[in-house]
Motif scaffolding. Sequence first.
Motif, short mmCIF file in Angstrom:
data_model
loop_
_atom_site.label_atom_id
_atom_site.label_comp_id
_atom_site.label_asym_id
_atom_site.label_seq_id
_atom_site.Cartn_x
_atom_site.Cartn_y
_atom_site.Cartn_z
N ALA A 243 0.81 -1.22 0.00
CA ALA A 243 0.00 0.00 0.00
C ALA A 243 0.85 1.27 0.00
CB ALA A 243 -0.93 0.00 1.21
N GLY A 244 2.16 1.12 -0.15
CA GLY A 244 3.02 2.29 -0.24
C GLY A 244 3.93 2.54 0.94
N GLY A 245 3.84 1.70 1.99
CA GLY A 245 4.74 1.83 3.13
C GLY A 245 4.32 2.92 4.10
N VAL A 246 5.17 3.14 5.11
CA VAL A 246 4.88 4.16 6.13
C VAL A 246 6.01 5.18 6.23
CG1 VAL A 246 3.36 2.70 7.52
CG2 VAL A 246 5.83 2.63 7.93
N GLY A 247 6.95 5.14 5.31
CA GLY A 247 8.00 6.17 5.28
C GLY A 247 9.25 5.83 6.07
N VAL A 248 9.19 4.78 6.86
CA VAL A 248 10.37 4.32 7.60
C VAL A 248 10.46 2.81 7.45
CG1 VAL A 248 10.38 6.21 9.29
CG2 VAL A 248 9.06 4.12 9.75
N VAL A 293 7.75 0.51 18.82
CA VAL A 293 8.19 -0.87 19.02
C VAL A 293 6.98 -1.76 18.82
CG1 VAL A 293 8.87 -2.52 20.79
CG2 VAL A 293 10.18 -0.42 20.49
N VAL A 294 7.17 -2.88 18.12
CA VAL A 294 6.06 -3.78 17.81
C VAL A 294 6.21 -5.08 18.60
CG1 VAL A 294 4.77 -4.91 15.97
CG2 VAL A 294 6.01 -2.81 15.48
N ALA A 295 5.13 -5.48 19.27
CA ALA A 295 5.11 -6.72 20.06
C ALA A 295 3.86 -7.51 19.68
CB ALA A 295 5.13 -6.41 21.55
N PRO A 296 3.91 -8.25 18.56
CA PRO A 296 2.71 -8.89 18.04
C PRO A 296 2.51 -10.34 18.51
CG PRO A 296 4.47 -9.07 16.44
CD PRO A 296 5.06 -8.40 17.66
N SER A 297 2.94 -10.65 19.72
CA SER A 297 2.97 -12.03 20.20
C SER A 297 1.62 -12.73 20.03
CB SER A 297 3.39 -12.06 21.66
OG SER A 297 3.48 -13.38 22.12
N MET A 298 1.71 -13.98 19.59
CA MET A 298 0.51 -14.82 19.49
C MET A 298 0.18 -15.44 20.84
SD MET A 298 -0.12 -14.75 16.13
CE MET A 298 -0.86 -16.26 15.53
N SER A 345 -5.33 -6.07 11.19
CA SER A 345 -5.39 -5.20 12.35
C SER A 345 -4.01 -4.69 12.73
CB SER A 345 -6.02 -5.96 13.53
OG SER A 345 -5.99 -5.17 14.71
N LEU A 346 -3.01 -5.57 12.68
CA LEU A 346 -1.64 -5.17 12.99
C LEU A 346 -1.14 -4.14 12.00
CD1 LEU A 346 1.03 -5.40 14.50
CD2 LEU A 346 1.53 -7.48 13.19
N ALA A 347 -1.39 -4.38 10.72
CA ALA A 347 -0.96 -3.43 9.69
C ALA A 347 -1.62 -2.07 9.89
CB ALA A 347 -1.28 -3.99 8.30
N ALA A 348 -2.91 -2.06 10.21
CA ALA A 348 -3.63 -0.81 10.41
C ALA A 348 -3.05 -0.03 11.59
CB ALA A 348 -5.12 -1.09 10.63
N CYS A 349 -2.70 -0.74 12.67
CA CYS A 349 -2.14 -0.07 13.85
C CYS A 349 -0.76 0.51 13.55
CB CYS A 349 -2.07 -1.05 15.02
SG CYS A 349 -3.66 -1.40 15.79
N ILE A 350 0.06 -0.21 12.79
CA ILE A 350 1.39 0.31 12.45
C ILE A 350 1.26 1.55 11.57
CG2 ILE A 350 3.54 -0.19 11.21
CD1 ILE A 350 3.23 -3.11 12.10
#
Length: 403
Positions: A243-248, A293-298, A345-350
């Motif tokens: 979708a074009g990234g987030v710039g970082v 910081v991302v903590a996507p633990s299952m 959901s994770l992508a939307a939050c990032i």
Amino acid sequence: MHVLVVHNRYSSAQPSGENRVVDQEVALLRAAGHRAEVFERRSDDIAGRSLLGKAAVPLLVPWNPAVRRDLAARLRAERPDVVHVHNVFPLLSSAVLAACADAGVPVVATLHNYTQVCPPGTLHRDGRPCSECVGTTLSLPAVRHGCYRDSRLATVPLAVSLAVNRRRWWSGVERFFCISGAQRDLLVRSGMPADRLVVKHNFVPEPEVRRAGRGEHVLYLGRLAEAKGIGLLMTAWDRIAAAGGVGVPLVLAGGGPMEREVSAWAAGRDDVRYAGLWEPAECRRAVARSVAVVAPSMARETFGLVVAEAMAAEVPAVAARHGAFVELVEDGVSGLLHTPGDPASLAACIRRIAAGPDRNQEMGQAARRRYEQGFSPAVGLERLVEGYRTAIAGRTESMGGSK
């Protein structure tokens, strides 16, 4: 106060948050003027054993008689006020509790995971939460599924230890430190004595550096394993990139069973960098340079050390909406919570946390305030010493009542 800390150190080949917590608590106690000594065994030492010695290690998991003898002798010689037990697997065993009973020294124990109700301590199997062994006596489902290292044989010593030592743990420890309310709630529901379980979050030392700008990257820092959500993160990031990234860029640092897969996925990309294992100082600098910081633990984490470390550095987090993360991150205030296991959901939050620099900075400031109120060294020391004093008083009362 004189404290003897008992811990089986995890292998140095895999950085351990638990080892770090133990070292930081010992340093905290010593800096405050307490006498804190350590009785330990090291998993690294297993490699130096003879073939027969290595083969005997599983037999020591439920009970190590040499540890009972050695620890009891040290307790009689030093007479500490309290013993603080952390990890006892695989070389210490529950024999440490017998040694403390022999010497009449009160015990507190930090529960860093769920090993009191789940042999591998994760409550996670085949990519999803699992509670089949919770409330059972023999943990046969764990053996049947080979939950530890995907091996039935390797799981047996853990299941045996849990079955034969459960009563010893539940009666021999004056205070259990749960590192989150979510962990305590589950353990109480499993049948553990509620009056002995108290919440004492891990503390995080004051960072050497805090975030000064907007951040240079989104950071994943931890074990590269499916249970930690690394596969989920890769899927979510691919959606972001499409979708074009987030710039970082996304920076991933750590080691584990998915290291080769992560390295191959990151190779040749401008928007992803796999950094491998970092020294602790480099980890702290990378956190302070993060947009988030991302903590996507299952799995349902008992705490979330990297999230607390980010909060200390004034960096917001994106974390899964379950386990201890719900206590650490106030959704929309000090970070964002995503639906566990959901890449969209994770992508939307990032995307959301990276899109507004001003709002991101406000979240970082709120995260820092949360750290100061709940996870600073001053708070950590107060709760630690309070737990020790309660355990000492409880043992004194029980001894008085038995006379």
